[in-house]
Design a protein around this motif. Structure first.
Motif, PDB file in Angstrom:
ATOM      1  N   THR B 147       0.805  -1.233   0.000  1.00 38.60           N
ATOM      2  CA  THR B 147       0.000   0.000   0.000  1.00 38.60           C
ATOM      3  C   THR B 147       0.834   1.278   0.000  1.00 38.60           C
ATOM      4  OG1 THR B 147      -0.070   0.176   2.414  1.00 38.60           O
ATOM      5  CG2 THR B 147      -1.812  -1.144   1.383  1.00 38.60           C
ATOM      6  N   VAL B 148       2.143   1.131   0.205  1.00 38.74           N
ATOM      7  CA  VAL B 148       2.962   2.343   0.407  1.00 38.74           C
ATOM      8  C   VAL B 148       3.552   2.811  -0.918  1.00 38.74           C
ATOM      9  CG1 VAL B 148       4.870   3.356   1.679  1.00 38.74           C
ATOM     10  CG2 VAL B 148       3.458   1.564   2.740  1.00 38.74           C
ATOM     11  N   MET B 149       3.074   3.958  -1.393  1.00 39.59           N
ATOM     12  CA  MET B 149       3.537   4.488  -2.677  1.00 39.59           C
ATOM     13  C   MET B 149       5.021   4.863  -2.593  1.00 39.59           C
ATOM     14  SD  MET B 149       1.037   4.903  -5.041  1.00 39.59           S
ATOM     15  CE  MET B 149       1.061   6.456  -5.948  1.00 39.59           C
ATOM     16  N   PRO B 150       5.804   4.501  -3.614  1.00 38.56           N
ATOM     17  CA  PRO B 150       7.178   5.001  -3.669  1.00 38.56           C
ATOM     18  C   PRO B 150       7.165   6.511  -3.918  1.00 38.56           C
ATOM     19  CG  PRO B 150       6.839   3.190  -5.224  1.00 38.56           C
ATOM     20  CD  PRO B 150       5.494   3.616  -4.746  1.00 38.56           C
ATOM     21  N   ARG B 151       8.206   7.168  -3.452  1.00 46.43           N
ATOM     22  CA  ARG B 151       8.371   8.585  -3.775  1.00 46.43           C
ATOM     23  C   ARG B 151       9.336   8.658  -4.955  1.00 46.43           C
ATOM     24  NH1 ARG B 151      10.720  11.313   1.125  1.00 46.43           N
ATOM     25  NH2 ARG B 151      12.421  11.714  -0.316  1.00 46.43           N
ATOM     26  N   VAL B 152       8.894   9.273  -6.029  1.00 48.20           N
ATOM     27  CA  VAL B 152       9.739   9.355  -7.224  1.00 48.20           C
ATOM     28  C   VAL B 152      10.194  10.805  -7.410  1.00 48.20           C
ATOM     29  CG1 VAL B 152       9.862   8.994  -9.721  1.00 48.20           C
ATOM     30  CG2 VAL B 152       8.490   7.448  -8.299  1.00 48.20           C
ATOM     31  N   GLU B 153      11.506  10.991  -7.526  1.00 42.85           N
ATOM     32  CA  GLU B 153      12.067  12.330  -7.715  1.00 42.85           C
ATOM     33  C   GLU B 153      12.741  12.386  -9.082  1.00 42.85           C
ATOM     34  OE1 GLU B 153      12.050  14.660  -5.247  1.00 42.85           O
ATOM     35  OE2 GLU B 153      11.544  13.452  -3.472  1.00 42.85           O
ATOM     36  N   LEU B 154      12.598  13.513  -9.758  1.00 41.91           N
ATOM     37  CA  LEU B 154      13.216  13.680 -11.079  1.00 41.91           C
ATOM     38  C   LEU B 154      14.390  14.642 -10.973  1.00 41.91           C
ATOM     39  CD1 LEU B 154       9.943  14.138 -13.198  1.00 41.91           C
ATOM     40  CD2 LEU B 154      10.979  12.029 -12.336  1.00 41.91           C
ATOM     41  N   ARG B 155      15.511  14.259 -11.532  1.00 42.94           N
ATOM     42  CA  ARG B 155      16.707  15.105 -11.517  1.00 42.94           C
ATOM     43  C   ARG B 155      17.252  15.191 -12.935  1.00 42.94           C
ATOM     44  NH1 ARG B 155      14.593  15.917  -7.463  1.00 42.94           N
ATOM     45  NH2 ARG B 155      15.392  15.830  -5.334  1.00 42.94           N
ATOM     46  N   THR B 156      17.047  16.328 -13.546  1.00 42.61           N
ATOM     47  CA  THR B 156      17.358  16.445 -14.981  1.00 42.61           C
ATOM     48  C   THR B 156      18.816  16.836 -15.253  1.00 42.61           C
ATOM     49  OG1 THR B 156      16.564  18.710 -14.917  1.00 42.61           O
ATOM     50  CG2 THR B 156      14.980  17.025 -15.607  1.00 42.61           C
ATOM     51  N   ARG B 157      19.606  17.011 -14.180  1.00 41.77           N
ATOM     52  CA  ARG B 157      21.039  17.314 -14.391  1.00 41.77           C
ATOM     53  C   ARG B 157      21.886  16.344 -13.570  1.00 41.77           C
ATOM     54  NH1 ARG B 157      21.965  23.043 -12.763  1.00 41.77           N
ATOM     55  NH2 ARG B 157      24.005  22.772 -13.734  1.00 41.77           N
ATOM     56  N   PHE B 158      22.811  15.676 -14.269  1.00 43.46           N
ATOM     57  CA  PHE B 158      23.602  14.616 -13.638  1.00 43.46           C
ATOM     58  C   PHE B 158      24.561  15.152 -12.575  1.00 43.46           C
ATOM     59  CE2 PHE B 158      27.438  11.982 -13.413  1.00 43.46           C
ATOM     60  CZ  PHE B 158      26.909  10.728 -13.174  1.00 43.46           C
ATOM     61  N   LYS B 159      25.364  16.143 -12.961  1.00 46.78           N
ATOM     62  CA  LYS B 159      26.474  16.574 -12.100  1.00 46.78           C
ATOM     63  C   LYS B 159      26.004  17.159 -10.761  1.00 46.78           C
ATOM     64  CE  LYS B 159      30.803  19.087 -12.381  1.00 46.78           C
ATOM     65  NZ  LYS B 159      31.152  20.441 -12.811  1.00 46.78           N
ATOM     66  N   PRO B 160      25.059  18.113 -10.773  1.00 42.81           N
ATOM     67  CA  PRO B 160      24.608  18.637  -9.467  1.00 42.81           C
ATOM     68  C   PRO B 160      24.011  17.547  -8.585  1.00 42.81           C
ATOM     69  CG  PRO B 160      23.726  19.960 -11.283  1.00 42.81           C
ATOM     70  CD  PRO B 160      24.408  18.787 -11.898  1.00 42.81           C
ATOM     71  N   PHE B 161      23.296  16.602  -9.201  1.00 38.17           N
ATOM     72  CA  PHE B 161      22.710  15.528  -8.393  1.00 38.17           C
ATOM     73  C   PHE B 161      23.803  14.688  -7.743  1.00 38.17           C
ATOM     74  CE2 PHE B 161      21.537  11.027  -8.019  1.00 38.17           C
ATOM     75  CZ  PHE B 161      20.578  11.148  -7.030  1.00 38.17           C
ATOM     76  N   VAL B 162      24.779  14.271  -8.554  1.00 43.76           N
ATOM     77  CA  VAL B 162      25.798  13.343  -8.041  1.00 43.76           C
ATOM     78  C   VAL B 162      26.749  14.048  -7.073  1.00 43.76           C
ATOM     79  CG1 VAL B 162      27.737  11.857  -8.712  1.00 43.76           C
ATOM     80  CG2 VAL B 162      25.611  11.792 -10.003  1.00 43.76           C
TER      81      VAL B 162
END
Lengths: 241, 241
Positions: B147-162
């Motif tokens: 029943t527990v929905m995953p939380r999905v996050e979008l990150r459109t830029r590789f370098k700042p995310f990593v």
């Protein structure tokens, strides 16, 4: 398509392509090489001869829907799983995905069988007709960089298969039937020849589980979660091998 | 649909459905109950409240495209994986399948990220727009009886995310990046919080692997075979947990 799968008939010289030679491709593979790989003469692509070795093909020419490659085959395909997979026939839409997944994971012997919760109409699926059955197998080999086609057998009656044929398939190895109610966890790091029986959506009925256990299969579970057949199959094989 | 997923808004009485109550369904779920389950009044179906407990719904009435259930919620959903999944955004067609598989396997935190081999146009996929992203997550929960929905996050830029975000996600646990050239086998029976980074078709480029390793990820391989993302994901999670 991580590998271009070649057939004997693709070779112009020499007539047998065991070690390599010149091949000429048209149709799906040629379009893929031209439009997805955007290959130019001199480019090298991973290729393999069905049932044989893997190597590289150097692009000689790309013209319209026709591609020529000079092929060198120099290494063996990856090891197969020591597995016989027995699968209650999935719905047509699911069947193709399951066959691609099973092939990419290294299954080489697949029995599709009838079971109580398999609708009889599933046996009329186009995927099962003649050469159509090769298509998902070829896609699985191209995905996984393998060349050895699985052998797929169809058994439209449950009881004769389980009583008369299954014990012979299991002989000399071990056998498991995956079903949600089984308590035993999936075995890990199996080395010996193994038969794995996977039920339909909704599982085998109790009578079928009894028959499978009588034939030598031990029940294994996957925990609380109910997974799609292709996901369950990947999970089972990843744990077992 | 092994579980009918309910939302607070489905409950007529009591207004909050934490322990159960009367629900009235229309649309997809009602059609499924009526035409696939062929449910009659008195039948009992497995249900769960989104983010809450699992239980049974007794069919009160089935009329056209409207189904009423009396719901009792009495047990907790299955345990989530102690996992943060970071996935190079797959092609739209593949994305849906991957999200269903990841959700059914128990992933609760998913980052979809840009990488060199992810086509920018993939970010325009309809699957990513607004509520559409919930659809494969709901299908995954309905499949796995969760029943527990995953939380999905979008990150459109590789370098700042990593560089800026990933080290914080990893802190206090361990992290792996799956890529074909890594020699280390996939770890087994992981108990601690884990971050798993999975590349796009064709893999991460060497610069990205360097960046991911600098952020604390260790490379793990899957052997010789190259698998589809959803198959590779099932294999990795089956081995790790």
């Amino acid at each position: 398509m991580n590998l271009i799968l070649l057939f004997e008939a693709d070779f112009s010289a020499p007539a047998t392509g065991a070690a390599g030679g010149r091949v000429c491709l048209e149709g799906r593979r040629a379009s893929y090489i031209a439009s997805v790989h955007r290959a130019q003469p001199g480019d090298r692509l991973q290729v393999g001869l069905v049932g044989g070795r893997i190597g590289e093909g150097e692009v000689v020419s790309v013209a319209g829907d026709r591609v020529e490659l000079d092929v060198q085959l120099d290494r063996e395909p990856p090891a197969p799983l020591p597995l016989t997979l027995v699968l209650a026939l999935p719905r047509p839409l699911v069947l193709k995905r399951v066959l691609i997944a099973a092939t990419s994971l290294g299954c080489k012997r697949i029995y599709l069988i009838q079971s109580r919760r398999v609708e009889r109409s599933f046996w009329n699926s186009k995927v099962l007709r003649g050469d159509a059955l090769d298509e998902p197998l070829i896609l699985g080999l191209e995905q996984a960089v393998d060349t050895v086609m699985p052998r797929v057998e169809l058994r439209t009656r449950f009881k004769p298969f389980v009583e008369d044929e299954l014990p012979g398939l299991i002989a000399g190895g071990q056998a498991f039937v995956a079903h949600p109610e089984a308590d035993a966890p999936c075995p890990r790091d199996v080395k010996e020849p193994t038969t794995l029986v996977v039920g339909p959506e909704g599982g085998f009925v109790p009578y079928e589980i009894e028959k499978l256990e009588a034939a030598g299969c031990r029940g294994v579970g996957l925990g609380e979660r109910i997974l799609r057949v292709e996901t369950a199959l990947a999970v089972l094989l990843a744990r077992m091998f």
